[in-house]
Design a protein around this motif. Structure first.
Motif, short mmCIF file in Angstrom:
data_model
loop_
_atom_site.label_atom_id
_atom_site.label_comp_id
_atom_site.label_asym_id
_atom_site.label_seq_id
_atom_site.Cartn_x
_atom_site.Cartn_y
_atom_site.Cartn_z
N LYS A 16 13.25 -26.02 43.63
CA LYS A 16 12.78 -25.65 42.30
C LYS A 16 13.90 -25.36 41.31
O LYS A 16 14.94 -24.79 41.66
CB LYS A 16 11.91 -24.38 42.38
N TYR A 17 13.64 -25.74 40.07
CA TYR A 17 14.45 -25.34 38.90
C TYR A 17 13.85 -24.06 38.37
O TYR A 17 12.65 -24.00 38.09
CB TYR A 17 14.37 -26.48 37.88
N ILE A 26 18.97 -26.63 27.23
CA ILE A 26 18.22 -26.60 28.49
C ILE A 26 19.12 -27.05 29.66
O ILE A 26 18.95 -28.10 30.27
CB ILE A 26 16.90 -27.40 28.43
N ARG A 72 11.96 -28.31 20.24
CA ARG A 72 12.26 -29.22 21.35
C ARG A 72 11.88 -30.66 21.03
O ARG A 72 12.55 -31.60 21.45
CB ARG A 72 11.53 -28.76 22.61
N SER A 149 11.99 -30.59 27.90
CA SER A 149 11.60 -29.63 28.92
C SER A 149 12.47 -29.95 30.12
O SER A 149 12.63 -31.13 30.47
CB SER A 149 10.11 -29.82 29.25
N SER A 151 12.26 -29.85 33.39
CA SER A 151 11.71 -30.67 34.47
C SER A 151 11.38 -32.10 34.01
O SER A 151 11.22 -32.99 34.84
CB SER A 151 10.46 -30.00 35.04
N THR A 205 9.02 -21.15 30.53
CA THR A 205 10.19 -20.87 29.69
C THR A 205 10.46 -19.37 29.59
O THR A 205 11.58 -18.91 29.83
CB THR A 205 9.98 -21.48 28.29
N ALA A 299 4.52 -22.71 38.56
CA ALA A 299 4.20 -21.50 37.80
C ALA A 299 2.69 -21.36 37.57
O ALA A 299 2.22 -21.25 36.44
CB ALA A 299 4.96 -21.53 36.48
C1 DP6 Z 1 8.33 -23.90 38.38
O1 DP6 Z 1 10.60 -27.55 32.95
O2 DP6 Z 1 8.46 -26.31 32.45
O3 DP6 Z 1 7.82 -26.10 37.61
O4 DP6 Z 1 12.71 -26.21 30.81
O5 DP6 Z 1 11.60 -24.17 29.89
O6 DP6 Z 1 10.49 -26.41 29.67
P1 DP6 Z 1 11.42 -25.53 30.51
O7 DP6 Z 1 10.67 -25.26 31.90
P2 DP6 Z 1 9.87 -26.26 32.84
O8 DP6 Z 1 10.01 -25.44 34.23
C2 DP6 Z 1 9.52 -25.94 35.43
C3 DP6 Z 1 9.56 -24.87 36.47
C4 DP6 Z 1 8.88 -25.19 37.79
C5 DP6 Z 1 9.89 -25.73 38.81
C6 DP6 Z 1 10.36 -27.16 38.64
O9 DP6 Z 1 9.60 -28.02 38.15
O10 DP6 Z 1 11.49 -27.43 39.07
#
Ligand code: DP6
Length: 390
Positions: A16-17, A26, A72, A149, A151, A205, A299
């Motif tokens: 995960k990110y 970002i 964005r 975004s 992801s 976010t 999330a």
């Molecule tokens: C839990 O890409 O929606 O899905 O960069 O702020 O737009 P922003 O966030 P986003 O975050 C994704 C978080 C996740 C884990 C993942 O997809 O890696």
């Protein structure tokens, strides 16, 4: 009027990110890795038209006009136009002069946003890909999608994709890269268990921002856990080693949710249905003495299940048994067909627990799929001859 229509996929991270080191560009605090889902089941479609008659840039999402001035969105528009000007000055011609025209953008998802499935990744990937096709820009585009975004950069490729966190301040090395194509692991199946909707949860976010500010566990994860896990995950994918792939996927999802609990004030994305699914998966695997299915949660409370053909058939039965479908006439299983599989007595008693009727609203069965594509099918075109949504 010049017009293009493209489609782009959803992706699900198995590493995960979570957390940014630069909010505007970002840039993430760790690398991540995802599986791109097949567009036959889940996709965003975007049409973009450019015309000298348009007086301003405009955007419609799922039929409703939205704010084109969203920062964005503006980043993506600005960066792709900048790239188009640069590439044009180095050779190719802007024959129709469309770079000076305003654009109308129309975008829809083929899955209900209300289901709580991440739509921003597919949405921004589709926007950037479509703009690139409109302006004739080729080459690396994940760096621009990332600015819509995080992801979304991973949805620019099919199959198994890593997002390298990069080191540079300007983000030029924070890019997505394909690890293996969608054809690499043909038996892999992905089930999305849509959990009963609840009140709206904290968005990614804002959530990750608080985690970066307050969670010591997140810092430890980013610095000391993810680098090794990325290497192991890539190896397990290359070897098609489901035991290792599944275990790493579950551990990484659990650690992400642990960092959410370590955030102050804490963030809870999993609900009781999610917890029951976690326990069900572990009981199922324990029964077989091996990792046959794995879960991952983003999330929100929906579960994403990874498994292999033919286990998918039996596991769908297991889900039906534990979460008896509400008989409202809607199909419980959507997407790829599954064949009925009778459950053995031993398995039934191994997974026995309190059934939770209606806890899972429906299941989408899918598989790894390709990255964004330009559509030649006029029936997918979302913009009419008047330059407005059809
Ligand atoms: C839990 O890409 O929606 O899905 O960069 O702020 O737009 P922003 O966030 P986003 O975050 C994704 C978080 C996740 C884990 C993942 O997809 O890696």
């Amino acid at each position: 009027m010049k017009k293009v229509t493209c489609t782009a996929p959803v992706n699900i991270a198995v590493v995960k990110y979570w957390g940014k080191r630069n909010e505007d560009l970002i840039l993430p605090i760790n690398s991540s890795l995802s599986v791109t889902l097949h567009q036959d089941q889940l996709k965003t479609t975007t049409s973009i038209a450019a015309s000298r008659d348009f007086t301003e840039d405009r955007i419609w999402l799922n039929g409703k006009e939205d704010d084109i001035n969203h920062p964005r969105l503006q980043s993506c528009l600005r960066e792709i136009r900048r790239l188009a000007r640069k590439r044009r000055s180095s050779g190719s011609e802007d024959v129709s002069g469309i770079l000076n025209y305003k654009v109308h953008i129309c975008s829809i998802n083929n899955f209900p946003t209300a289901a709580g499935l991440a739509s921003s990744a597919a949405g921004y990937a589709c926007l950037v890909y479509s703009l690139a096709k409109l302006y004739g820009v080729e080459g690396e585009l994940s760096e621009i999608a990332r600015q819509g975004s995080g992801s979304a950069c991973r949805s620019m490729y099919g199959g198994f994709v890593q997002w390298l966190m990069g080191e540079r301040e300007d983000g030029k090395d924070s890019l997505a890269q394909q690890v293996e194509a969608e054809t690499h692991w043909p038996e892999l199946r992905i089930l999305i268990l849509v959990a009963s909707a609840e009140k709206k949860h904290v968005g990614s976010t804002a959530g990750m921002q608080t985690s970066v500010e307050t969670s010591p566990l997140l810092k430890l994860r980013a610095e000391s856990v993810v680098p090794g896990r990325m290497a192991e995950m890539i190896e397990s994918i290359k070897k098609k080693d489901f035991e290792s792939f599944g275990q790493l996927t579950m551990k990484d999802s659990n650690q992400f949710h642990a960092t959410c609990l370590d955030t102050f004030p804490p963030i809870f994305y999993l609900n009781q249905v999610s917890q029951r699914i976690i326990s069900l998966v572990h009981r199922y695997n324990a029964h077989y003495g091996q990792t046959k299915v794995a879960y991952s949660f983003d999330a929100g409370p929906n579960a994403v299940i990874f498994t292999l053909e033919p286990t998918v058939n039996e596991f769908v039965e297991v889900v039906k048994r534990s979460f008896p479908p509400a008989s409202n006439g809607d199909p419980f299983i959507k997407g790829l067909p599954v064949s009925p599989a009778p459950l053995s007595q031993e398995l039934t008693s191994a997974i026995e627990g309190d059934a939770c009727p209606g806890g899972v609203r429906y299941v989408i069965v899918t598989q790894p799929g390709p990255g964004p594509v330009q559509s030649q099918d006029p029936s997918l075109d979302l913009i009419g001859a008047d330059g407005l949504p059809k």
